[in-house]
Design a protein around this motif. Sequence first.
Motif, PDB file in Angstrom:
ATOM      1  N   GLU A 198       2.416   1.930  -3.257  1.00  0.00           N
ATOM      2  CA  GLU A 198       1.463   2.492  -4.211  1.00  0.00           C
ATOM      3  C   GLU A 198       1.071   3.916  -3.830  1.00  0.00           C
ATOM      4  O   GLU A 198       0.919   4.780  -4.682  1.00  0.00           O
ATOM      5  N   TYR A 199       0.891   4.134  -2.541  1.00  0.00           N
ATOM      6  CA  TYR A 199       0.510   5.469  -2.051  1.00  0.00           C
ATOM      7  C   TYR A 199       1.526   5.962  -1.036  1.00  0.00           C
ATOM      8  O   TYR A 199       1.244   5.986   0.160  1.00  0.00           O
ATOM      9  N   TYR A 220       0.833  -1.209   0.000  1.00  0.00           N
ATOM     10  CA  TYR A 220       0.000   0.000   0.000  1.00  0.00           C
ATOM     11  C   TYR A 220       0.867   1.258   0.000  1.00  0.00           C
ATOM     12  O   TYR A 220       0.618   2.207  -0.739  1.00  0.00           O
TER      13      TYR A 220
END
Length: 135
Positions: A42-43, A39
């Motif tokens: 990705e972010y 996560y």
Amino acid sequence: MDVRNCKNCGRLINYIGGAPLCENCKKKLEEKFQEVRAYLEEYPGSSVERVSEALDVSVKQIRQWIREERLTLSVAGADGVVCEQCGAPICTGRFCDKCKAEMANTFAGAIEKPKPKLQEAQKSERDNKNRMRFL
Ligand SMILES: [Zn+2]
Ligand SMILES: [Zn+2]
């Protein structure tokens, strides 16, 4: 032999150190950590709360990973992460660089430790508060 209950599911385990969790819960936790890691890839710069909500993992657990230096905040002291020794804001782990250096000196005598990368710390302070990146 040290027998304890798994902190998560209560099953009896042979305690060998580290977190008191059974193999099953350890594996689940590790899978969760990989999700958090993916996560954050990705972010990048997601807040602790955001990751907690998005992945259904407790803020307490995320803080635990920060304490274990598996995750690091981009701003020292964000989300109440402070040195356990002197209370100075830190990004990851349990102690600030100063206290770590003092402890290292206590353990290893008067060996001079390399200076922490100040430049990197200053750069990260420009980011928003309460953000993390993967180590
Ligand atoms: Zn368990
Ligand atoms: Zn300190």
